[in-house]
Write a protein that holds these residues in place. Sequence first.
Motif, PDB file in Angstrom:
ATOM      1  N   SER A 173       0.850  -1.178   0.000  1.00 14.80           N
ATOM      2  CA  SER A 173       0.000   0.000   0.000  1.00 14.80           C
ATOM      3  C   SER A 173       0.894   1.238   0.000  1.00 14.80           C
ATOM      4  CB  SER A 173      -0.918   0.013   1.226  1.00 14.80           C
ATOM      5  OG  SER A 173      -0.144   0.014   2.427  1.00 14.80           O
ATOM      6  N   ARG A 174       0.334   2.385  -0.291  1.00 15.33           N
ATOM      7  CA  ARG A 174       1.136   3.607  -0.410  1.00 15.33           C
ATOM      8  C   ARG A 174       1.872   3.929   0.885  1.00 15.33           C
ATOM      9  NH1 ARG A 174      -1.886   8.714  -2.742  1.00 15.33           N
ATOM     10  NH2 ARG A 174      -1.415   7.657  -4.711  1.00 15.33           N
ATOM     11  N   ASP A 175       1.237   3.672   2.046  1.00 16.41           N
ATOM     12  CA  ASP A 175       1.882   3.976   3.323  1.00 16.41           C
ATOM     13  C   ASP A 175       2.761   2.836   3.820  1.00 16.41           C
ATOM     14  OD1 ASP A 175       0.049   2.092   4.193  1.00 16.41           O
ATOM     15  OD2 ASP A 175      -1.168   3.502   5.341  1.00 16.41           O
ATOM     16  N   PRO A 227      -2.069   5.218  -9.235  1.00 19.05           N
ATOM     17  CA  PRO A 227      -1.645   6.492  -8.652  1.00 19.05           C
ATOM     18  C   PRO A 227      -2.586   7.056  -7.591  1.00 19.05           C
ATOM     19  CG  PRO A 227      -1.273   6.525 -11.007  1.00 19.05           C
ATOM     20  CD  PRO A 227      -2.042   5.264 -10.716  1.00 19.05           C
ATOM     21  N   ASP A 228      -3.868   6.661  -7.611  1.00 20.29           N
ATOM     22  CA  ASP A 228      -4.781   7.168  -6.587  1.00 20.29           C
ATOM     23  C   ASP A 228      -4.525   6.545  -5.218  1.00 20.29           C
ATOM     24  OD1 ASP A 228      -5.845   4.598  -6.819  1.00 20.29           O
ATOM     25  OD2 ASP A 228      -7.732   5.243  -7.723  1.00 20.29           O
ATOM     26  N   GLY A 229      -3.704   5.501  -5.170  1.00 18.75           N
ATOM     27  CA  GLY A 229      -3.413   4.834  -3.906  1.00 18.75           C
ATOM     28  C   GLY A 229      -4.559   4.026  -3.355  1.00 18.75           C
ATOM     29  N   GLU A 230      -5.670   3.951  -4.090  1.00 20.73           N
ATOM     30  CA  GLU A 230      -6.880   3.287  -3.617  1.00 20.73           C
ATOM     31  C   GLU A 230      -7.299   2.114  -4.489  1.00 20.73           C
ATOM     32  OE1 GLU A 230      -8.527   4.095  -0.842  1.00 20.73           O
ATOM     33  OE2 GLU A 230      -7.124   5.710  -0.378  1.00 20.73           O
ATOM     34  N   LEU A 249       3.329   0.880 -15.038  1.00 20.90           N
ATOM     35  CA  LEU A 249       2.421   1.979 -14.733  1.00 20.90           C
ATOM     36  C   LEU A 249       3.118   3.311 -14.965  1.00 20.90           C
ATOM     37  CD1 LEU A 249      -0.317   2.924 -13.538  1.00 20.90           C
ATOM     38  CD2 LEU A 249       0.767   2.796 -11.273  1.00 20.90           C
ATOM     39  N   ARG A 250       2.466   4.188 -15.730  1.00 27.20           N
ATOM     40  CA  ARG A 250       2.941   5.555 -15.895  1.00 27.20           C
ATOM     41  C   ARG A 250       2.278   6.432 -14.852  1.00 27.20           C
ATOM     42  NH1 ARG A 250       2.728   8.522 -21.764  1.00 27.20           N
ATOM     43  NH2 ARG A 250       0.619   9.075 -21.048  1.00 27.20           N
ATOM     44  N   GLY A 251       2.901   7.535 -14.507  1.00 28.70           N
ATOM     45  CA  GLY A 251       2.416   8.373 -13.417  1.00 28.70           C
ATOM     46  C   GLY A 251       1.017   8.915 -13.597  1.00 28.70           C
TER      47      GLY A 251
END
Length: 359
Positions: free
Chosen positions: A114-116, A163-166, A224-226
């Motif tokens: 996950s992002r965190d 990129p949305d982290g979700e 994945l691109r930004g």
Amino acid sequence: MTTRRGFLAGLVAAGALPTSGWADAGAPDYLAAALFPDGSYRLAGLRASGDMVFDLPLPGRGHAAAAHPSRPEAVAFARRPGRFALVIDCRTGQPIATLDAPEGRHFYGHGVFSRDGRMLFTTENDYDAGQGMIGLWDATRGYARIGEMFSGGVGPHDMVLMPDGETLAVANGGIETHPETGRAQLNLPFMAPNLTYMELDGGIEEQVTPPPGLHRNSIRHLALRGDGLLGFTMQWQGDVTTHPPLLGLHRRGSDPVFLAAPEVQQARLQGYAGSVAFSDDGSRIGFTAPRGGVLHLFDVASHAFATAHEIADVCGLGAGPSGFFFTAGTGLTGRLGRGRPAGVAQAGCQWDNHLVPVA
């Protein structure tokens, strides 16, 4: 099944701030598995200069890894159908935890944080049910397994966090396998690969499938691109005399686009694409074909084939200075800009399938 809301609430109570970063482990740019001359399998940290900053022992052949977004921790995954995933402190080389696939499961060689960095997701095979699963592991509690969710298909292989982290994007290869038959493919006549976008609590948001004529094109690896553009490579399980596209692009809410080289170059791939990556500026996408010993490049905006470069046993690929960085089973590491590939180091090992970027 642990709910996402409940899980996140627990993390607030249990979480702690990281005390060190990747600089403490030599500041690697990539992680890669390899076979060393003494017969040992190891996970290495590589810089874009080609320097190897660490090599850490694995219990068996590795495939890919997951790099923690802040702490110098790596999760090395066994090559499918493997049952181990080893969490390593890359500063000390000491194991932190060993993730054992639950009874009736095996790993598919990939995972993502996950992002965190508090949660790890792993692609898995529920082989008796013949369906893919995503395992959920709590990195704040010694990587305890806290749940699982349906991957949206059969044979999930690679996976990325959008990129949305979700949202997770999952490459469901569509091929059913069972440990009792090794790597035998059990459902080729009716295999159904897909690309699934799912919420972190398992809700499926969108699914994309190849057209009927490409239903034997197993979706395997992702880049994945930004801005959310997804690249994916495939491995053809159909007639060996045909040479379908092995590269696709997809943006959520749109139809996928399939890219192929002219017939002569496409035939050289032998129906097998390995790693895929966008260039550092996102204008190009490349993929490796180790069986053919070539690396193909395409222009992202026009979808046009750019060129093919011959590199023996090339497979690992990632964004690098002025373009791409690659590894090969010959031990070569190199860079690829706008010209010809340039080797930067020759290691005394055989690099395995993938390069994993370190945040």
